[in-house]
Design a protein around this motif. Structure first.
Motif, mmCIF file in Angstrom:
data_model
loop_
_atom_site.group_PDB
_atom_site.id
_atom_site.type_symbol
_atom_site.label_atom_id
_atom_site.label_comp_id
_atom_site.label_asym_id
_atom_site.label_seq_id
_atom_site.Cartn_x
_atom_site.Cartn_y
_atom_site.Cartn_z
ATOM 1 N N UNK A 8 0.832 -1.202 0.000
ATOM 2 C CA UNK A 8 0.000 0.000 0.000
ATOM 3 C C UNK A 8 0.866 1.251 0.000
ATOM 4 N N UNK A 9 2.072 1.156 0.600
ATOM 5 C CA UNK A 9 2.984 2.301 0.600
ATOM 6 C C UNK A 9 3.428 2.631 -0.819
ATOM 7 N N UNK A 10 3.744 1.567 -1.596
ATOM 8 C CA UNK A 10 4.128 1.787 -2.995
ATOM 9 C C UNK A 10 2.997 2.439 -3.767
ATOM 10 N N UNK A 11 1.790 1.985 -3.514
ATOM 11 C CA UNK A 11 0.631 2.548 -4.199
ATOM 12 C C UNK A 11 0.443 4.022 -3.820
ATOM 13 N N UNK A 12 0.693 4.348 -2.587
ATOM 14 C CA UNK A 12 0.563 5.742 -2.154
ATOM 15 C C UNK A 12 1.578 6.628 -2.857
ATOM 16 N N UNK A 13 2.776 6.101 -3.112
ATOM 17 C CA UNK A 13 3.800 6.862 -3.829
ATOM 18 C C UNK A 13 3.319 7.154 -5.256
ATOM 19 N N UNK A 14 2.672 6.165 -5.886
ATOM 20 C CA UNK A 14 2.180 6.354 -7.256
ATOM 21 C C UNK A 14 1.159 7.481 -7.331
ATOM 22 N N UNK A 15 0.364 7.646 -6.280
ATOM 23 C CA UNK A 15 -0.667 8.690 -6.277
ATOM 24 C C UNK A 15 -0.227 9.945 -5.529
ATOM 25 N N UNK A 16 1.067 10.016 -5.208
ATOM 26 C CA UNK A 16 1.551 11.219 -4.518
ATOM 27 C C UNK A 16 1.656 12.412 -5.452
ATOM 28 N N UNK A 17 1.627 12.151 -6.764
ATOM 29 C CA UNK A 17 1.747 13.232 -7.742
ATOM 30 C C UNK A 17 0.355 13.765 -8.095
ATOM 31 N N UNK A 18 0.188 15.070 -7.988
ATOM 32 C CA UNK A 18 -1.113 15.699 -8.243
ATOM 33 C C UNK A 18 -1.583 15.483 -9.677
ATOM 34 N N UNK A 19 -0.654 15.557 -10.624
ATOM 35 C CA UNK A 19 -1.043 15.393 -12.029
ATOM 36 C C UNK A 19 -1.625 14.015 -12.284
ATOM 37 N N UNK A 20 -1.017 12.978 -11.689
ATOM 38 C CA UNK A 20 -1.540 11.634 -11.901
ATOM 39 C C UNK A 20 -2.929 11.485 -11.287
ATOM 40 N N UNK A 21 -3.156 12.111 -10.151
ATOM 41 C CA UNK A 21 -4.490 12.069 -9.535
ATOM 42 C C UNK A 21 -5.513 12.786 -10.404
ATOM 43 N N UNK A 22 -5.111 13.911 -10.978
ATOM 44 C CA UNK A 22 -6.029 14.644 -11.852
ATOM 45 C C UNK A 22 -6.368 13.810 -13.097
ATOM 46 N N UNK A 23 -5.359 13.124 -13.640
ATOM 47 C CA UNK A 23 -5.600 12.274 -14.800
ATOM 48 C C UNK A 23 -6.562 11.127 -14.460
ATOM 49 N N UNK A 24 -6.352 10.498 -13.323
ATOM 50 C CA UNK A 24 -7.242 9.409 -12.916
ATOM 51 C C UNK A 24 -8.672 9.902 -12.741
#
Length: 321
Positions: A8-24
């Motif tokens: 889950x920590x690795x997954x949190x790193x993937x979503x730590x970037x605002x741009x990736x969250x906006x894309x999702x």
């Protein structure tokens, strides 16, 4: 070996970037291209592409190619950890000004798609029928409508001619019996229908069909009844090969005065009126006849047509005293 499951920590790193969250968030409810995402999020396409690759590598998004474009969407098969984490992230960003602006611009992108379509139809309506016929054939709509038929049906194309109707029916039903009294017509039908393994082609007149009792769910007489010397006898024979409750479909000419058809094309009858056909169907054992005049094709030179359907009554049981 299967790849180790990310923490889950690795997954949190993937979503730590605002741009990736906006894309999702943009891809959660619709598919978008790189260009549309760049427009909606007001980002360079190179930036969008870079973050899409990261999301795709980690299975957050899925994509598909269509022509020269690639369409992206949020992966509908996220595992439980990923889905739970995304729910938390999305909830935290949902009402932020940036998220609301992104959502509004995504809607604008979708609206622009609709505008392109509406603009086309606003200018092409007068030519649409001809354009569609040129692209897809004159009656692609009717051919597609055969998919409404039950795949379990056994159909008789009685008077099949060269087999054009059978070829349209065969992909959608269990079996088609294609019958005709003309050996020459059947030769053409066999060539046309050779690719279908659920079609039987056989010689047979309407007044003496080479079929067992009750084998058909539907019997179709397409522009053939006007060639039959004794229509009532033929309709009784159609009733015999239909199961109880089976249906007959007759398409033929409405009454007309073209006497030349008798000698030019072997017509016995100059069309059929609704009362006459209803009487014959009743005499042959059918009920619930429905006679519908068909729209006149302005390009056709022949008489106007009708369609008529009816239901085969159960056959009476003979009781010996």
């Amino acid at each position: 070996m299967t790849a180790p499951r990310l923490s889950i920590h690795d997954r949190m790193v993937e979503l730590a970037d605002t741009t990736r969250c906006r894309l999702l968030a943009a891809l959660e409810r619709q598919e978008l291209t790189v260009g549309e995402l760049a427009m909606a999020l007001q980002l360079p396409q190179s930036t969008v592409s870079r973050h899409l690759k990261i999301l795709a590598d980690q299975a957050w998004i899925a994509s598909r190619a269509e022509g020269a474009s690639r369409w992206y969407r949020r992966n509908p098969l996220l595992d439980a950890d990923m889905l739970g984490l995304w729910e938390l992230v999305r909830g935290a960003m949902a009402d932020t000004p940036a998220a609301l602006q992104d959502a509004a611009r995504v809607e604008a992108v979708l609206a622009s798609r609709r505008t392109v379509t509406q603009t086309f139809f606003a200018t092409a309506s007068a030519e649409w029928d001809a354009l569609r016929a040129d692209l897809f054939g004159v009656r692609a709509d009717l051919t597609a409508a055969f998919a409404l038929l039950s795949p379990d049906l056994v159909v008789g194309d009685l008077g099949c001619g060269t087999g054009s109707l059978t070829a349209a029916l065969a992909p959608h039903v269990q079996h088609v019996h294609a019958l005709d009294a003309s050996p020459a017509m059947l030769e053409s039908a066999r060539v046309r229908l050779a690719a279908f393994d659920n079609v039987s082609v056989a010689e047979g007149a309407l007044e003496a069909l080479p079929l067992y009792h009750g084998v058909l769910d539907v019997a179709v007489l397409m522009l053939v009844l006007h060639h039959v010397a004794d229509p009532v006898r033929a309709l009784r024979e159609v009733h015999r090969v239909l199961r109880p409750g089976g249906r007959v479909l007759i398409a033929d000419m409405r009454p007309h005065a073209h006497e030349r058809y008798r000698e030019q094309m072997g017509h016995v009858w100059l069309g059929f009126s609704e009362p006459t056909l209803h009487e014959w169907l009743h005499e042959a054992g059918f009920v619930q006849p429905r006679y519908v005049p068909l729209p006149v094709d302005p390009q056709a030179s022949g008489p106007a047509l009708f369609s008529c359907t009816a239901v085969a009554m159960p056959r009476p049981v003979m009781v010996l005293s």
